[in-house]
Design a protein around this motif. Structure first.
Motif, PDB file in Angstrom:
ATOM      1  N   UNK A  86      29.504 -17.818 -66.297  1.00  0.00           N
ATOM      2  CA  UNK A  86      29.934 -16.443 -66.570  1.00  0.00           C
ATOM      3  C   UNK A  86      29.582 -16.019 -68.001  1.00  0.00           C
ATOM      4  N   UNK A  87      29.972 -16.815 -68.973  1.00  0.00           N
ATOM      5  CA  UNK A  87      29.754 -16.450 -70.373  1.00  0.00           C
ATOM      6  C   UNK A  87      28.298 -16.622 -70.799  1.00  0.00           C
ATOM      7  N   UNK A  88      27.587 -17.558 -70.179  1.00  0.00           N
ATOM      8  CA  UNK A  88      26.192 -17.813 -70.525  1.00  0.00           C
ATOM      9  C   UNK A  88      25.243 -16.738 -70.044  1.00  0.00           C
ATOM     10  N   UNK A  89      25.678 -15.930 -69.113  1.00  0.00           N
ATOM     11  CA  UNK A  89      24.928 -14.778 -68.606  1.00  0.00           C
ATOM     12  C   UNK A  89      23.430 -15.053 -68.449  1.00  0.00           C
ATOM     13  N   UNK A  90      23.100 -16.097 -67.689  1.00  0.00           N
ATOM     14  CA  UNK A  90      21.707 -16.400 -67.415  1.00  0.00           C
ATOM     15  C   UNK A  90      21.033 -17.308 -68.428  1.00  0.00           C
ATOM     16  N   UNK A  91      21.691 -17.588 -69.543  1.00  0.00           N
ATOM     17  CA  UNK A  91      21.119 -18.520 -70.527  1.00  0.00           C
ATOM     18  C   UNK A  91      21.380 -19.960 -70.121  1.00  0.00           C
ATOM     19  N   UNK A  92      22.419 -20.159 -69.308  1.00  0.00           N
ATOM     20  CA  UNK A  92      22.801 -21.490 -68.846  1.00  0.00           C
ATOM     21  C   UNK A  92      23.006 -21.462 -67.338  1.00  0.00           C
ATOM     22  N   UNK A  93      22.682 -22.586 -66.712  1.00  0.00           N
ATOM     23  CA  UNK A  93      23.068 -22.806 -65.319  1.00  0.00           C
ATOM     24  C   UNK A  93      23.901 -24.076 -65.316  1.00  0.00           C
ATOM     25  N   UNK A  94      25.181 -23.934 -65.005  1.00  0.00           N
ATOM     26  CA  UNK A  94      26.113 -25.060 -65.076  1.00  0.00           C
ATOM     27  C   UNK A  94      26.436 -25.597 -63.691  1.00  0.00           C
ATOM     28  N   UNK A  95      26.690 -26.898 -63.672  1.00  0.00           N
ATOM     29  CA  UNK A  95      27.126 -27.624 -62.489  1.00  0.00           C
ATOM     30  C   UNK A  95      28.282 -28.516 -62.916  1.00  0.00           C
ATOM     31  N   UNK A  96      29.062 -28.989 -61.966  1.00  0.00           N
ATOM     32  CA  UNK A  96      30.123 -29.932 -62.303  1.00  0.00           C
ATOM     33  C   UNK A  96      30.146 -31.040 -61.270  1.00  0.00           C
ATOM     34  N   UNK A  97      30.680 -32.192 -61.698  1.00  0.00           N
ATOM     35  CA  UNK A  97      30.786 -33.343 -60.809  1.00  0.00           C
ATOM     36  C   UNK A  97      31.809 -34.311 -61.399  1.00  0.00           C
ATOM     37  N   UNK A  98      32.148 -35.329 -60.617  1.00  0.00           N
ATOM     38  CA  UNK A  98      33.111 -36.321 -61.075  1.00  0.00           C
ATOM     39  C   UNK A  98      32.670 -37.731 -60.761  1.00  0.00           C
ATOM     40  N   UNK A  99      33.148 -38.669 -61.562  1.00  0.00           N
ATOM     41  CA  UNK A  99      32.827 -40.076 -61.318  1.00  0.00           C
ATOM     42  C   UNK A  99      33.611 -40.615 -60.123  1.00  0.00           C
ATOM     43  N   UNK A 100      34.806 -40.078 -59.883  1.00  0.00           N
ATOM     44  CA  UNK A 100      35.643 -40.425 -58.722  1.00  0.00           C
ATOM     45  C   UNK A 100      36.213 -39.120 -58.169  1.00  0.00           C
ATOM     46  N   UNK A 101      35.402 -38.345 -57.448  1.00  0.00           N
ATOM     47  CA  UNK A 101      35.835 -37.017 -57.027  1.00  0.00           C
ATOM     48  C   UNK A 101      37.113 -37.037 -56.188  1.00  0.00           C
ATOM     49  N   UNK A 102      37.946 -36.050 -56.465  1.00  0.00           N
ATOM     50  CA  UNK A 102      39.233 -35.923 -55.775  1.00  0.00           C
ATOM     51  C   UNK A 102      39.049 -35.501 -54.318  1.00  0.00           C
ATOM     52  N   UNK A 103      37.938 -34.856 -54.017  1.00  0.00           N
ATOM     53  CA  UNK A 103      37.703 -34.396 -52.658  1.00  0.00           C
ATOM     54  C   UNK A 103      38.209 -32.988 -52.395  1.00  0.00           C
ATOM     55  N   UNK A 104      38.792 -32.360 -53.402  1.00  0.00           N
ATOM     56  CA  UNK A 104      39.272 -30.982 -53.265  1.00  0.00           C
ATOM     57  C   UNK A 104      39.266 -30.338 -54.652  1.00  0.00           C
ATOM     58  N   UNK A 105      39.210 -29.029 -54.668  1.00  0.00           N
ATOM     59  CA  UNK A 105      39.367 -28.279 -55.910  1.00  0.00           C
ATOM     60  C   UNK A 105      40.820 -27.832 -55.976  1.00  0.00           C
ATOM     61  N   UNK A 106      41.464 -28.132 -57.093  1.00  0.00           N
ATOM     62  CA  UNK A 106      42.875 -27.788 -57.261  1.00  0.00           C
ATOM     63  C   UNK A 106      43.034 -26.266 -57.190  1.00  0.00           C
ATOM     64  N   UNK A 107      43.948 -25.773 -56.357  1.00  0.00           N
ATOM     65  CA  UNK A 107      44.144 -24.320 -56.241  1.00  0.00           C
ATOM     66  C   UNK A 107      44.471 -23.656 -57.578  1.00  0.00           C
ATOM     67  N   UNK A 108      45.135 -24.387 -58.476  1.00  0.00           N
ATOM     68  CA  UNK A 108      45.458 -23.823 -59.792  1.00  0.00           C
ATOM     69  C   UNK A 108      44.216 -23.469 -60.591  1.00  0.00           C
ATOM     70  N   UNK A 109      43.145 -24.224 -60.407  1.00  0.00           N
ATOM     71  CA  UNK A 109      41.888 -23.924 -61.098  1.00  0.00           C
ATOM     72  C   UNK A 109      41.322 -22.591 -60.630  1.00  0.00           C
ATOM     73  N   UNK A 110      41.307 -22.405 -59.321  1.00  0.00           N
ATOM     74  CA  UNK A 110      40.762 -21.169 -58.764  1.00  0.00           C
ATOM     75  C   UNK A 110      41.646 -19.972 -59.103  1.00  0.00           C
ATOM     76  N   UNK A 111      42.964 -20.174 -59.062  1.00  0.00           N
ATOM     77  CA  UNK A 111      43.881 -19.094 -59.428  1.00  0.00           C
ATOM     78  C   UNK A 111      43.712 -18.710 -60.889  1.00  0.00           C
ATOM     79  N   UNK A 112      43.490 -19.704 -61.759  1.00  0.00           N
ATOM     80  CA  UNK A 112      43.309 -19.433 -63.182  1.00  0.00           C
ATOM     81  C   UNK A 112      42.025 -18.656 -63.422  1.00  0.00           C
ATOM     82  N   UNK A 113      40.951 -19.075 -62.787  1.00  0.00           N
ATOM     83  CA  UNK A 113      39.685 -18.339 -62.932  1.00  0.00           C
ATOM     84  C   UNK A 113      39.845 -16.898 -62.458  1.00  0.00           C
ATOM     85  N   UNK A 114      40.497 -16.719 -61.325  1.00  0.00           N
ATOM     86  CA  UNK A 114      40.718 -15.376 -60.793  1.00  0.00           C
ATOM     87  C   UNK A 114      41.582 -14.543 -61.735  1.00  0.00           C
TER      88      UNK A 114
END
Length: 136
Positions: free
Chosen positions: A24-52
């Motif tokens: 969002x802030x990089x506005x085309x200057x960056x393309x970001x991805x995310x990952x985990x070493x031991x993924x939880x298997x779900x995205x915490x709803x609090x993360x999505x609510x915070x972004x919203x």
């Protein structure tokens, strides 16, 4: 455009928020991805609510392993584990710039809904400040 990988252990909170913020802030200057070493298997709803709540658009994030992105070259890899909580941060061995942004995991906060929201907002604010000061 620079590619950024945000790593944490579970890929359910901090790294997901950082990915959306960088895109969002990089506005085309960056393309970001995310990952985990031991993924939880779900995205915490609090993360999505915070972004919203903060008006940050996001696609359809999902908790994924860093094995899913190892074939892709990255310019920058950012770890967001919290050293104060003695979390074990994943180590990325690729040839790229590496940054560490120690960020408390809001998923581990117990309390009222407002206390949990405050923990997610604190993590969001910390990530946003680091992005603005170190990437933009």
């Amino acid at each position: 455009m620079l590619t950024v990988l945000v790593l944490c252990t579970g890929n359910s909170c901090r790294s997901v928020m950082a990915e959306a913020l960088i895109n969002h802030l990089g506005k085309g200057r960056y393309q970001a991805f995310s990952a985990g070493s031991h993924p939880a298997g779900y995205v915490h709803p609090g993360s999505l609510q915070t972004l919203t709540r903060h008006g940050i658009a996001f696609d359809e994030p999902y908790s994924k392993s860093w094995n899913d992105v190892l074939e892709q070259p990255f310019d920058i890899v950012i770890t967001v584990c919290d050293e104060a909580a003695n979390e074990t941060c994943p180590v990325f061995l690729g040839d790229c710039k590496k940054l560490h942004w120690s960020t408390p995991d809001p998923a581990h906060v117990d309390g009222s809904a407002s206390e949990i929201d405050a923990a997610f907002d604190q993590a969001f604010d910390m990530l946003q400040q680091r992005i603005k000061s170190e990437l933009l």
